[in-house]
Design an enzyme around this catalytic site. Sequence first.
Site, short mmCIF file in Angstrom:
data_model
loop_
_atom_site.label_atom_id
_atom_site.label_comp_id
_atom_site.label_asym_id
_atom_site.label_seq_id
_atom_site.Cartn_x
_atom_site.Cartn_y
_atom_site.Cartn_z
N ALA A 40 5.55 10.34 8.25
CA ALA A 40 4.09 10.42 8.33
C ALA A 40 3.52 9.03 8.22
CB ALA A 40 3.54 11.32 7.24
N GLU B 199 1.41 11.95 12.24
CA GLU B 199 2.85 12.07 12.15
C GLU B 199 3.56 10.99 12.95
OE1 GLU B 199 3.39 16.88 11.52
OE2 GLU B 199 3.45 16.06 13.55
N ASP C 91 1.59 -9.02 5.88
CA ASP C 91 2.23 -7.93 5.12
C ASP C 91 3.73 -7.90 5.40
OD1 ASP C 91 2.52 -5.78 3.47
OD2 ASP C 91 1.85 -4.28 4.92
#
EC number: 2.7.10.1
Length: 987
Positions: free
Chosen positions: A629, A634, A746
């Site tokens: 998910a 999804e 990130d």
Amino acid sequence: MELFSRNVCALWIMVLLEFLLETVADEEVLMNTKTETSDLKWTTNSGSKPEWEEISGLDEESNSVRTYQICQVDGSSSHWLRSKLIERREASQVYVELMFTMIECSSRTTHHRSCKETFNLYYYESDTDDATATHPAWMENPYTKVDTVAADFLLRKGGEKKFNVKTLRLGPLTKRGFYLAFQAQGACMALLSVRVFFKKCPALTRSLSVFPETVPRSLVQEAVGQCVANAVQPGPNPRPPKMFCGEDGQWVDQPTTTCTCLPGFEASHGDMECRVCPVGHFKMGSGPGPCSVCPDSSHTGETGSASCGCRPGFYRAPSDSPDTPCTRPPSSPRSPVPQVNDTSLTLEWSEPLDSGGRSDLTYSVECRMCPAPGVPCAPCGDGVNYRPSQTGIQGRRVSIWGLRPHTTYSFTVMALNGVSPLTVLGPAGDTINITTSPNVPVLVSGLRKIAATESSLTLHWNTPTQSHYRILQYQLRYCEKERGSEENSCHYMESNLNEVVLSDLRRATQYEVQVRARTLTGYGSFGQAVVFRTLPDDDSSSPLLVTGILIATGMLLLIIVIAAAICCIRKQSHFKNSEMSDKNGQYLMGHGVKVYIDPFTYEDPNEAVREFAKEIDVSCVKIEEVIGAGEFGEVCRGRLRIPGKKENYVAIKTLKGGYTDKQRRDFLSEASIMGQFQHPNIIHLEGIITASTPVMILTEFMENGALDSFLRLNDGQFTPIQLVGMLRGIASGMKYLSEMSYVHRDLAARNILVNSNLVCKVSDFGLSRFLQENSSDPTYTSSLGGKIPIRWTSPEAIAFRKFTSASDVWSYGIVMWEVMSFGERPYWDMSNQDVINAIEQDYRLPPPPDCPTHLHQLMLDCWQKERTARPRFSNIVSALDKLIRNPASLKITAQEGAGPSHPLLDQRSPLTPASCGTVSDWLRAIKMERYEESFLQEGYTSMQLLAHITTEDLLRLGITLAGHQKKILSSIEALGIQNQTPGSVLY
């Protein structure tokens, strides 16, 4: 009609049966005990009783078979049964079908607490048949465990007798053959039959391609075929047909092939063969489509024709395609009507009765001059003019002038079409004779410009020199050229002289001028049109005007150069002082280097999506299963099949229903970012689907998932050189991003994906993040609320939100630590605030266990407080390449016991039996909690029982990974529990 319907149905049934037979997997049996007529004579470990006993029994059809049975009183010892060597032939994966019965423990007279209703299946590979009663050793290693087999049906007193049938898969197999081994530990059972086989895809004919019988050696095995008889692959370098055989022996989807039937052949029987075209039919080229009946007026007397020849008297033009009907020349034009005006003539006629079956009908006029009766007529020559032309006339009218006065002419009008030049007889025509009048004016020529102004033209022309007529007047027709033949753009003027001044004209405008002469018989035809232009004109510009233009042009160029210099200075100053932060959308770089473009700098972000992401038709995608998910919906695994390309697995991110326009833009922004990158260590964007719901982003599928969980799952299974190879790939991808002026913000092991070849690729190019305020545990939060842990972020990014490639380098150092510690959480269980405080006090993470010193030093370089002191990604790649070229440098590790000096960072407190408490606590402390159930089931319920554990015990517990064995035994030694019977650690 009924008989025809029955035949069609029968044909379809045959085709369907043939298709079903082709797609059913073939099985090749390697061993089947049911077919054995003598004793099996398998080997057992006869060290204890009872043991496996070979007897005759009955199968499910009451046929006599050779079976093995065993009934143990308790499960304190293992009883093994091993088959003879089974040749694997060309199979890499085989299946074992077991038929057995099992007595329920509660029904046994001597029920024991260790009674079991299961048994274990193993196999052992060998290139020679060298197994004996003692070799290989009767234990899980060197045997490979297949599964623990449980009975679905148990025998009990007075109950129904049912057989259990289980099918298990072995592989991959690499050696010549293998032995099967059965281990019973407390079971009472009978092994009725063992059938060993492997699956293969049967020989197949489909899409005009033939594929051989294929044995799958992986998840999908590529099979190379060839075209059926009378079929070829077009193109200069055709690729052979290909199809994929699945591991289950089933052909996967449709073949990749371009086979088509040769000219003169058509596909038949559902594209199973190429059938010859019958007599009277043809097929012009290779490719799909049936044979066709010969076109009109053509025929063929043989089978397999690529074209049909024309019947006598019929033809095809060179430009006609071979599949067009044959045609013939047209008949003569009808009823030519002349209209004579002195020495000019207008001819009109009616179309021929027969056009020859063609639509390309044209006409031509042949002119012959007859000077006197009895004198042969001769061609008219170049002095006669025709309008619209003499040949290739589309209409049925022609004007002719330039004839001599009082002369007889013969005109023949002929009809022609595309096949007229092919006939021997020549074109058919209709002839008329006419005689011209004696007084005829001629054309006026020599029209030229004498002078010009902004509003006038002075023109002059030659006076005709013929003396047999008198010119009464001239008429000029002049039109603005740009306005063509518009009625109000043309004007007329009469003149008695061969010179005229046209006034009231438009400035700098082109005019098309014609002149004609009038005699007693009337006006003649206008002469050839000549174009003139009023001033100003390049040819008529004065020197003063030219000088003015040059001066103005020079001043304009000077202004442009000054403005460009000012702009360049400002841009350099702006670029020097700007930070590569979330706000910067686009960076300028020299030498033609490609630069990342922020999609949110577009006025319409959807434009960036269209520019950088390819739209894929939803029919090309097949979703197979949900694998996770994401932030928007999804994440699935599926297959992408683009026509003309090989089918491949893809990861599919979906946008859940009920989204807003902003959520849709934010979701697709990752695709518009990812689509700009092309690098082997950057996740590749396959495309997007926006024309249907749900909206999807398709990327390449990475079989091993995220790097952090992959390392934790395979703790201790990779050598330092393999780990450095992974780090080198990540650094190479980040070097590419930094050169494109893209800041990731990130970078962490969870955002690195790993494929089946252990290639690491940078992923997660989501939205920009901002610092979450008023929180006891500060974290970076994306615009959609997704948190990013502080422990990966550089100090300046935390304090001042300065995100640069240098802050990505800091994050890369953390990723290095994650990799070398096999997915350990950075800073362990410390809070985010504790991490920030520790870093501000210049404390850094210690080297992970067995970490090479050079790698930890590179981590410390990445964690320099001053961002300018950190290495660039190009330097990191070079440093890792140097370590890879010198593997010996990776053997230098930190001194034993060396660790951090700061108590917050010292997470390696010594383990003691008292500190661990229970076996479960101990396993969790060393990150081996996955084996907790195995330890407890085998009776290891207290820390003291660990003193006797050996490598063989670990194998029996199912701990086969050498790194895990080493970690457990080392931990036991660190606990201070003396191991009385040490076992060797397998490396």
